[in-house]
Each structure stands twice: as C-alpha cells, then as structure tokens.
Enzyme design. Structure first.
Site, PDB file in Angstrom:
ATOM      1  N   PHE A 193      13.129   3.370   8.032  1.00  0.00           N
ATOM      2  CA  PHE A 193      12.571   4.469   8.834  1.00  0.00           C
ATOM      3  C   PHE A 193      12.704   5.823   8.139  1.00  0.00           C
ATOM      4  CE2 PHE A 193      13.848   1.003  11.565  1.00  0.00           C
ATOM      5  CZ  PHE A 193      12.693   0.798  12.325  1.00  0.00           C
ATOM      6  N   CYS A 237       2.075   5.989   4.541  1.00  0.00           N
ATOM      7  CA  CYS A 237       2.542   5.095   5.613  1.00  0.00           C
ATOM      8  C   CYS A 237       1.670   5.089   6.864  1.00  0.00           C
ATOM      9  CB  CYS A 237       3.991   5.418   5.963  1.00  0.00           C
ATOM     10  SG  CYS A 237       5.136   4.941   4.654  1.00  0.00           S
ATOM     11  N   ARG A 269      -0.718  10.662  -1.383  1.00  0.00           N
ATOM     12  CA  ARG A 269      -1.460   9.507  -0.881  1.00  0.00           C
ATOM     13  C   ARG A 269      -2.114   9.871   0.458  1.00  0.00           C
ATOM     14  NH1 ARG A 269       3.084   4.819  -1.587  1.00  0.00           N
ATOM     15  NH2 ARG A 269       4.403   6.519  -0.865  1.00  0.00           N
TER      16      ARG A 269
HETATM   17  N1  LIG Z   1       7.538   5.966   1.348  1.00  0.00           N
HETATM   18  C1  LIG Z   1       8.141   6.019   2.517  1.00  0.00           C
HETATM   19  O1  LIG Z   1       8.530   7.084   3.010  1.00  0.00           O
HETATM   20  C2  LIG Z   1       8.409   4.763   3.309  1.00  0.00           C
HETATM   21  C3  LIG Z   1       9.175   4.831   4.485  1.00  0.00           C
HETATM   22  C4  LIG Z   1       9.390   3.664   5.209  1.00  0.00           C
HETATM   23  C5  LIG Z   1       8.830   2.476   4.795  1.00  0.00           C
HETATM   24  N2  LIG Z   1       8.071   2.445   3.669  1.00  0.00           N
HETATM   25  C6  LIG Z   1       7.488   1.166   3.259  1.00  0.00           C
HETATM   26  O2  LIG Z   1       8.202   0.746   2.110  1.00  0.00           O
HETATM   27  C7  LIG Z   1       7.344   0.030   1.209  1.00  0.00           C
HETATM   28  C8  LIG Z   1       7.383   0.684  -0.161  1.00  0.00           C
HETATM   29  O3  LIG Z   1       6.836   1.976  -0.056  1.00  0.00           O
HETATM   30  P1  LIG Z   1       6.907   3.023  -1.257  1.00  0.00           P
HETATM   31  O4  LIG Z   1       6.326   4.294  -0.722  1.00  0.00           O
HETATM   32  O5  LIG Z   1       8.283   3.049  -1.839  1.00  0.00           O
HETATM   33  O6  LIG Z   1       5.897   2.327  -2.303  1.00  0.00           O
HETATM   34  P2  LIG Z   1       5.694   2.638  -3.858  1.00  0.00           P
HETATM   35  O7  LIG Z   1       4.322   2.205  -4.185  1.00  0.00           O
HETATM   36  O8  LIG Z   1       6.125   4.062  -4.121  1.00  0.00           O
HETATM   37  O9  LIG Z   1       6.767   1.690  -4.605  1.00  0.00           O
HETATM   38  C9  LIG Z   1       6.599   0.324  -4.863  1.00  0.00           C
HETATM   39  C10 LIG Z   1       7.211   0.001  -6.218  1.00  0.00           C
HETATM   40  O10 LIG Z   1       7.187  -1.403  -6.418  1.00  0.00           O
HETATM   41  C11 LIG Z   1       6.958  -1.642  -7.817  1.00  0.00           C
HETATM   42  N3  LIG Z   1       6.540  -3.040  -8.023  1.00  0.00           N
HETATM   43  C12 LIG Z   1       5.310  -3.588  -7.879  1.00  0.00           C
HETATM   44  N4  LIG Z   1       5.350  -4.914  -8.159  1.00  0.00           N
HETATM   45  C13 LIG Z   1       6.634  -5.210  -8.465  1.00  0.00           C
HETATM   46  C14 LIG Z   1       7.319  -6.409  -8.830  1.00  0.00           C
HETATM   47  N5  LIG Z   1       6.689  -7.576  -8.903  1.00  0.00           N
HETATM   48  N6  LIG Z   1       8.653  -6.334  -9.084  1.00  0.00           N
HETATM   49  C15 LIG Z   1       9.311  -5.152  -9.004  1.00  0.00           C
HETATM   50  N7  LIG Z   1       8.704  -3.987  -8.660  1.00  0.00           N
HETATM   51  C16 LIG Z   1       7.393  -4.027  -8.400  1.00  0.00           C
HETATM   52  C17 LIG Z   1       5.937  -0.590  -8.184  1.00  0.00           C
HETATM   53  O11 LIG Z   1       5.869  -0.386  -9.570  1.00  0.00           O
HETATM   54  C18 LIG Z   1       6.473   0.617  -7.400  1.00  0.00           C
HETATM   55  O12 LIG Z   1       7.376   1.372  -8.189  1.00  0.00           O
HETATM   56  C19 LIG Z   1       5.981   0.019   1.883  1.00  0.00           C
HETATM   57  O13 LIG Z   1       5.835  -1.146   2.629  1.00  0.00           O
HETATM   58  C20 LIG Z   1       6.047   1.235   2.803  1.00  0.00           C
HETATM   59  O14 LIG Z   1       5.157   1.132   3.889  1.00  0.00           O
HETATM   60  C21 LIG Z   1       7.869   3.549   2.908  1.00  0.00           C
END
Ligand SMILES: NC(=O)c1ccc[n+]([C@@H]2O[C@H](COP(=O)([O-])OP(=O)(O)OC[C@H]3O[C@@H](n4cnc5c(N)ncnc54)[C@H](O)[C@@H]3O)[C@@H](O)[C@H]2O)c1
Length: 432
Positions: free
Chosen positions: A149, A259, A328
C-alpha cells in the site's frame, strides 16, 4: 533474516532497502543490468524522498546485494515478488508476463521450506493459479500474497511504518513466517490474515475506492462548471462530514501514475471474466470522468488561447504527483502533449521528473528553470502540485510572462494573492 526481493522498481527497491535498513540480509534481483549496476553503485534509478540516504547507509553496512542472477536467492527464507503488472497493450486487463516468468524462475531455485511472497497488484485469482503451479512443481515451498500500500513520495515511511499488513494464503498456518517477519518490522501494524482472494481484493478495492472519490468530485466539478457552483467549497463543505472525509476530494485534472488507472481497468476486466461486469460498471464511468478531466483542461486552455499555434504555454509539472519522478500515465504530461500537438509552443518544467518526461515525450520543450519555462508565456498551466509551485510569488512570476493568466489544475493556489497581483485564474469546477 535472509530475504530476497525480485524486481527492483519503485516497490521492490524501496522494500529491499527499507528491510536492509532494519538489519535483514537482502538479495535484490532484477533482469535490468543497468538498474542493478546503478543500485550497486549507491544510486537510485528513480526519485523517492529519503531513499537515497537509506541506500547509502545500507550499502555501507553491506546488508544488501544487487544482482541479475536469480540463483542468488538460494539461501533466502522469504522471496518477495515485486514485478510490474501494467495494463496489457490494447486491453483493459493486466499484463502478468513478467510476474509469471519471475515466479517460475523463483520457484526453480528457491530453497526447500522457503516462502514465496507476491507483493504485486494482481487480478483476483492469480495467487490461486500460482499456488496450483507450485503444487504441480512438487517443490516444498509456500505461497503468500501480501499486497503493498506504499504511496510514491511517502514510500519510506509507508514501508517502515505500514498502516496495515495483509497476508493471504491457502491456510492460516502458511502465513506464520511472514506474519512473524512483519511483527518484527512493524509491531504496531494490524495484520489481516486472509485467503488469497481477499488479499488480492483488498488492494484493488482500496484503489477502486480512491479512484471513485477523485472521480466523484470531478463529476461534481462538471456539474459546477454548468451551474456556477464552486467545487472546492463544495468539497470542503461535504468533506467536513467525517463519514465522507476531505481527503481525495481534490477536484482537478484527475489521477494518473503507474497504479490507480491500470488497477481499476484490470479490476473491470477481471470482473467481466467473472461475469460481474455490472457490479463494477461504475468504475468504467469513473475512468471516463478521469479522462475527461484532462480534455476539459485542454478545452479551457484552448478557449483562453484561441488559435494555439505559436502561443507559448508554460507547464508547471510533469510527474503524476508531487515528490515523485514517475510520469506513467501522468495527466500533466498528457495535457502538455495534447497542447503541443495542437500547435502550442509548450515548455514543461518539473523539479524531478524532466528526465523521465523527456524519454516519454521527446518532442516537447523542457526547462529545468521555472523562470525560463515561464518567460514570455501566453498561458501558465499548473498541473502537478509541487510545493515549489504553490509557493511561487505571483508578482515575480508576472514580471516574466507575457500574459498573467494561470490555469490551476490542482485547485491549490491561493486565489486571493494571485488575483491581487493582477492574474486571471482559470480552474475546473470554479469560476474565479
Ligand atoms: N509503484 C508503487 O507505488 C506501487 C505501490 C503499490 C503496489 N505497486 C504494485 O507493485 C508492482 C510493481 O510496481 P513498480 O511500480 O515497482 O513496477 P516497476 O515497473 O517500477 O518495477 C518492476 C521491476 O521488475 C523488473 N523485472 C521484470 N522482469 C523481471 C524478472 N523476470 N526478474 C526480476 N526482475 C524483473 C523490472 O526490470 C523492473 O525493475 C505492481 O504490481 C504495482 O501495481 C506499486
């Protein structure tokens, strides 16, 4: 405890660094070698207040390692999956490709008895499917779902002092290790131990509710535009009722980011698959209201500019929200891009997000200097609520622009002081 974090984006890097700061030994795995090299060198690939300082501290203590090799997780007791779940191209639903791949790679090398923890936001039913895959693999691993969250811009505090911990599993006994882990991280955070579906739904339902509040007030803003009401006073007056609450009732150009928009669309898509399209139909409307806030802002700008060709528009803000460099689905950047497409000479400034904005929309004008962005502007658009912009001196700004006209896309500027300085103010849902 030895833990691993797979995926070093906004969520994963923050979680990993914060857990290392509490003394856990953390292995961080990402397939992006540039990102890993940057993190290993002590630099963050994104901006998050307070996180660089924490990375420096944990880097020096050597409690964190960064690698592209998934095999490095082989000694960890818990593996947090923090993969992106973006909107699939040309569809409303989420693209789970990277999550599925990372899950397969993780269970391949995770040591017997360890716990795989999904933190990504996923459509309800995903964890059950992955648990079935785990069972088929005959590995003695446990799967938990533990939605996140944290809010970008407040991510360090939200991670170190979470307001709740939600852990979903097939059976309560499966959650013991993760529950104890979080008791040590955040002893005061209430824990909700649930089944998989509830855990997945807590996250998407929370985001759907927040989106609903913002779009509700923007619907009222559309009504206010036609009736002459003032949506900000309306929000103050209804928000004082604590059953409603004033938070997330800021009318303006709407929500964006990595998100809320994709999460409500994925929720809609999943509801359709489950035969529940009618139940979530309201989210479709709220998505449209949110998109309309952007087109209403463009229309207001065009009404003021007349023919936009050759007119200079200074855009204050590119990030989807303040204290973040995340662009984004940023309303600010989309509005800027549309005005430029229509022929305006748009110059965007932002304290943190310029680099990301330039990569995403290379053809816009950009300036690190607020003054240069404002110089000679026919119209100023205040689109991201950075404190730097709220604190601008309207008299000083007036000296550099061509026409003292400002659109306050976030309804936060002090109307009186801008007006007194001779500015014309424009806003959605308010006649100023
Ligand atoms: N950003 C936020 O504030 C937030 C808050 C709560 C929940 N979330 C959720 O968390 C999740 C991640 O969000 P994010 O914003 O950090 O995404 P992001 O795209 O910034 O990060 C994802 C990372 O995963 C890496 N990746 C891709 N394939 C991979 C693999 N096979 N092995 C290892 N690493 C790999 C990518 O290179 C990238 O660095 C999403 O589901 C999002 O909805 C995000």
């Amino acid at each position: 405890m030895k833990i691993s974090v797979i995926g070093a984006g906004y969520l994963g890097a923050t979680h990993a660094i914060c857990m290392a700061s509490l003394g856990h030994e953390v292995v961080v795995v990402d397939i992006d070698s540039e990102k890993i090299a940057q993190l290993a060198g002590g630099a963050l690939p994104f901006f998050e207040p307070g996180l660089t300082e924490l990375l420096k501290k944990v880097g020096e203590s050597k409690s964190i390692t960064f690698t592209t090799e998934i095999a490095a997780i082989s000694e960890s007791a818990i593996h947090f999956l923090c993969l992106g779940t973006p909107q699939a191209s040309g569809q409303l639903g989420a693209d789970l490709t990277t999550l599925n791949k990372a899950f397969a790679a993780t269970i391949d090398v995770a040591p017997e008895g360890s716990v795989v923890v999904g933190k990504s936001t996923v459509p309800v039913g995903t964890a059950e499917r992955l648990a079935a895959e785990l069972q088929e693999s005959q590995k003695s691993l446990t799967l938990n779902w533990n939605p996140e969250f944290l809010r970008e811009g407040h991510a360090v505090a939200d991670t170190l002092e979470p307001n709740r911990i939600v852990i979903g599993a097939n059976q309560e006994s499966d959650t013991a290790l993760l529950s104890d882990f979080y008791r040590s991280v955040a002893p005061n955070a209430p824990q909700f131990i649930t089944n998989f579906a509830t855990a997945e739904l807590v996250k998407v339902a929370a985001n759907a509710f927040l989106a609903t509040k913002i779009s509700f007030i923007n619907a009222m803003s559309e009504v206010a535009d036609v009736t002459g009401a003032d949506v900000s006073l309306l929000a103050d007056a209804i928000g004082i009722d604590d059953r409603i609450g004033r938070k997330f009732l800021g009318a303006g150009i709407g929500f964006g980011g990595g998100c809320l928009p994709k999460d409500i669309r994925a929720f809609l898509a999943r509801a359709d698959e489950l035969g529940l399209g009618d139940s979530l139909q309201f989210l479709r409307e709220f998505d449209l209201i949110n998109q309309r806030a952007r087109t209403r802002a463009v229309a207001l700008a065009l009404k003021e500019l007349g023919d936009p060709r050759g007119k200079k528009v200074a855009v204050l803000g590119a990030a989807f929200k303040p204290e973040s460099d995340d662009v984004r689905d940023s309303p600010a950047l989309e509005i800027a891009e549309t005005l430029a497409t229509l022929g305006a000479n748009v110059v965007v400034t932002d304290p943190r997000a310029l680099e990301n904005a330039q990569v995403k929309v290379p053809d816009l004008g950009y300036s690190e200097s607020i003054t240069e962005a404002l110089r000679g502007a026919d119209l100023v658009m205040h689109l991201t609520e950075w404190s730097e912009y709220r604190e601008l001196d309207p008299l000083e700004v007036k000296k550099v622009v061509k026409n003292p006209i400002i659109f306050d896309g976030r309804n936060v500027l002090d109307v009186e002081s801008w007006r007194k300085a001779g500015w014309k103010l424009l806003a959605l849902g308010r006649t100023l």
